[in-house]
Design a protein around this motif. Structure first.
Motif, short mmCIF file in Angstrom:
data_model
loop_
_atom_site.label_atom_id
_atom_site.label_comp_id
_atom_site.label_asym_id
_atom_site.label_seq_id
_atom_site.Cartn_x
_atom_site.Cartn_y
_atom_site.Cartn_z
N UNK A 148 65.88 32.25 56.59
CA UNK A 148 65.56 31.46 57.79
C UNK A 148 66.78 30.70 58.30
N UNK A 205 60.22 34.35 59.73
CA UNK A 205 61.04 35.26 58.92
C UNK A 205 60.24 36.51 58.58
N UNK A 215 65.04 29.41 50.70
CA UNK A 215 64.87 29.03 52.10
C UNK A 215 65.89 27.95 52.47
N UNK A 216 66.37 28.00 53.71
CA UNK A 216 67.36 27.03 54.18
C UNK A 216 66.70 25.86 54.88
N UNK A 217 65.49 26.03 55.30
CA UNK A 217 64.79 24.95 56.00
C UNK A 217 63.36 24.93 55.48
N UNK A 218 62.66 23.86 55.81
CA UNK A 218 61.26 23.83 55.41
C UNK A 218 60.36 24.22 56.57
N UNK A 219 60.92 24.93 57.53
CA UNK A 219 60.15 25.27 58.72
C UNK A 219 59.84 26.75 58.80
N UNK A 220 60.19 27.52 57.76
CA UNK A 220 60.06 28.96 57.92
C UNK A 220 58.63 29.43 57.66
N UNK A 221 58.33 30.56 58.26
CA UNK A 221 56.99 31.12 58.13
C UNK A 221 57.13 32.63 58.15
N UNK A 222 56.56 33.30 57.14
CA UNK A 222 56.63 34.77 57.11
C UNK A 222 55.61 35.30 58.10
N UNK A 223 56.05 36.20 58.98
CA UNK A 223 55.16 36.64 60.05
C UNK A 223 54.72 38.10 59.92
N UNK A 224 55.31 38.85 58.99
CA UNK A 224 55.03 40.29 59.03
C UNK A 224 54.50 40.82 57.71
N UNK A 225 53.83 39.96 56.93
CA UNK A 225 53.35 40.46 55.64
C UNK A 225 51.83 40.61 55.59
N UNK A 226 51.18 40.47 56.74
CA UNK A 226 49.72 40.56 56.76
C UNK A 226 49.29 42.01 56.53
N UNK A 275 68.49 25.02 64.13
CA UNK A 275 67.99 24.15 63.07
C UNK A 275 69.10 23.70 62.13
N UNK A 324 60.50 28.57 62.21
CA UNK A 324 61.45 29.67 62.17
C UNK A 324 60.76 30.86 61.52
N UNK A 379 59.63 44.20 61.03
CA UNK A 379 59.96 42.79 60.80
C UNK A 379 60.71 42.20 61.98
N UNK A 430 65.83 35.22 48.04
CA UNK A 430 66.76 34.31 48.75
C UNK A 430 66.05 33.00 49.05
#
Lengths: 180, 408
Positions: free
Chosen positions: B244, B265, A3-14, B249, B263, B273, A1
């Protein structure tokens, strides 16, 4: 999918590190945090011996105020009842007789004024609606009762006593009435 | 999906056939079950621990808010929105106020926008703290829950300082705030901003990278981003699935375009998650509050709309013109334009929308709440099919379905 913005950050793939893969560090880490809390200041307030100080604008039990001469301020205009979203307020108005000038401030007064504390949601709209400085919410809590009928507060419970007036000066943030 | 539909359809006739000796049993999870954190009923068809299918029930605490709103004036409806998602009522209150302001095309001062942002982000922190600490409780870690609740208490004290109540806040008015932030509020907010990160990092270190917690929550109640979009997911639950989408936003309201935030994700939309997305959102909310608080502009704490914002009490007591306006506003007799507006805010749980149709009367002609919890709950049976019963409890708490918002 996409991205809708350029501000997203994946937080749970570490992925887990070697230390995290071992169960024990997490277990001992958690126990260490709990242990540290044993020596921290307790947050519990021991009610009712000690009471938390409410904000001056706290919305608790209502009071019907008297003016400085001890006369009731309420003129039974009914605006609080109209403003009440829970339909908790009822009142009957009466005309002030001769010789009652020391009891009621204006020619009309509420002969019956009831708030059903079971219906009341303490939203404060009645206080905001009152054009006569009569009804205010206070920082007192409504006590518990055993029967439903005891929660219908009449004038005996709502009007402040002349001896112990309730101080509401801190919530009169929007100005006071000037005597004409 | 077709298989699921067939299972659902075939559920009821089979109920009578099942016996205690059979392989498949029927289990009522709820309506009043301590693990569901609210009045939710789920009729599960289980094979041992494994859930084969489930049927959810809605409406146990339905209070007909949309109908009630048709008989309440615009100011009174704020008190109804308190009771939607009661973990973050200020967001609901302000969402509604902004909807009415959109209808009457009010010009809102920048200061009100910033004050609202501070209050709404505080509410978001409180909401996410509850959700995440309850995920901990449902996985067996009660400790974190007891620690962060003190911080939630501090947030509630901040609300109390502004509006006078803690849970059902009824905060703000159409056009702004009922009063300016008090000196005590400033003092308490400063101390909260100082102490909160420490407590939050401690909570984070308890769960986020804890292998026991990760093993328990990964692959629990997952949903793909396509399915999530099909159902109409928004908010943290959609972001956890990997898209996102954030109303703050995509369609900025209340000057959110002024603030810089990330944001977060997730990857596969499972419980881990969702937990991690909410954790990061708490950090971002804190960042937004700091930005808003340090840049709060000078100005008035309410808009200049005499038709809707009550005049100063001093004027009401002493001035006939103001008294007339006061009566008209309280009775809801000021003219409202005829029209239809939709306004949505990023609520604690997702896109909280208000669809308001006005016919010019003192009450809305029709008001519909777009309640994100209602949408999440539709996907719930699909998400728990094939999982175990304890996973079902965990999925429900990590979706953060709040009964008040689900049933409205």
């Amino acid at each position: 999918m996409q991205s809708l913005s350029n501000k997203s950050k994946v937080v749970s793939d570490k992925p887990m590190t070697f230390m995290e893969r071992l169960y024990l560090p997490a277990v001992f880490g958690g126990m260490w945090i709990t242990f540290k809390h044993l020596f921290k200041k307790h947050n519990t307030i021991k009610f009712p011996e000690k009471q938390r100080i409410f904000a001056p604008v706290y919305r608790g039990q209502h009071v019907l105020k008297r003016d400085e001469k001890g006369r009731e301020n309420c003129t039974a205009c009914g605006l609080c009842a109209v403003a009440c979203p829970a339909e908790a307020i009822t009142m009957t108005s009466a005309e002030r007789k001769k010789g009652e000038e020391h009891l009621y401030r204006e020619e009309k007064y509420a002969s019956m004024y009831e708030i059903n504390m079971l219906r009341c949601i303490f939203c404060g709209l009645c206080e905001e609606a009152c054009p006569k400085e009569a009804i205010f919410l206070t920082d007192r809590l409504v006590p518990t009762e055993f029967e439903r009928k005891d929660f219908i507060y009449g004038k005996d419970k709502l009007v402040e006593s002349k001896e112990n007036p309730i101080d509401i000066s801190l919530r009169q943030h929007t100005g006071k009435r000037t005597e004409k | 999906m077709n298989e699921l539909k067939q299972q659902k359809i075939s559920l009821n006739p089979e109920l009578s056939k099942e016996t205690i000796d059979g392989e498949i049993a029927t289990l009522n999870l709820g309506p009043t079950h301590p693990a569901t954190h609210g009045i939710f009923q789920n009729i599960l068809r289980v094979d041992g621990e494994k859930i084969l299918s489930s049927v959810q029930t809605v409406g146990y605490i339905h209070r007909a808010f949309e109908k009630l709103a048709e008989r309440r004036s615009y100011n009174q409806i704020t008190t109804i929105t308190d009771r939607l998602n009661y973990c973050s009522s200020p967001i609901n209150n302000m969402g509604w106020e902004m909807t009415v302001e959109k209808l009457i095309a009010a010009d809102i001062p920048k200061k009100v926008d910033y004050m609202r942002v501070i209050i709404m982000e505080l509410a978001r922190i409180a909401d996410h703290l509850i959700c995440n600490s309850v995920i901990g409780v449902d996985t067996g870690a009660l400790t974190g829950f007891t620690y962060v609740f003190q911080e939630r208490e501090k947030i509630y004290e901040l609300f109390e300082e502004v509006c006078g109540a803690r849970l059902t806040t009824n905060i703000g008015r159409i056009g702004g705030f009922e009063r300016d932030f008090s000196p005590t509020f400033h003092q308490k907010l400063k101390s909260f901003l100082k102490t909160f990160p420490k407590v939050f990092n401690e909570f984070d270190s308890l769960l986020s990278r804890n292998r026991i917690f990760m093993d328990r929550t990964k692959n629990t109640g997952p949903i793909s981003v396509e399915r999530a979009l099909d159902f109409g997911f928004t908010g943290p639950n959609l972001r956890a699935a990997g898209l996102d989408y954030d109303v703050r936003n995509m369609n900025p309201y209340s000057s959110y375009q002024d603030f810089d935030f990330i944001i977060p994700v997730g990857v596969q939309g499972d419980t881990y998650d969702r937990f991690m997305v909410r954790q990061e959102e708490i950090r971002q909310s804190l960042k937004i509050i700091e930005q808003a608080y340090s840049n709060i502009p000078e100005g008035n704490y309410h808009a200049d709309i005499p038709d809707f914002y009550l005049p100063n009490k001093e004027m009401v007591y002493n001035n006939m013109e103001a008294l007339i306006y006061h009566f008209k506003i309280v009775m809801g007799e000021t003219p409202v334009p005829v029209g239809e507006v939709y306004h949505s805010v990023e609520g604690g749980n997702g896109e909280l929308g208000f669809h308001l149709i006005s016919d010019g009367g003192r009450t809305p002609y029709r008001l519909q709440f777009r309640r994100p919890c209602f949408i999440y709950y539709q996907a719930y049976p699909e998400m728990i099919t094939g999982q175990s019963i304890s996973d079902a409890v965990l999925t429900l708490s990590s979706l953060n379905v709040i009964a008040g918002e689900l049933d409205a």
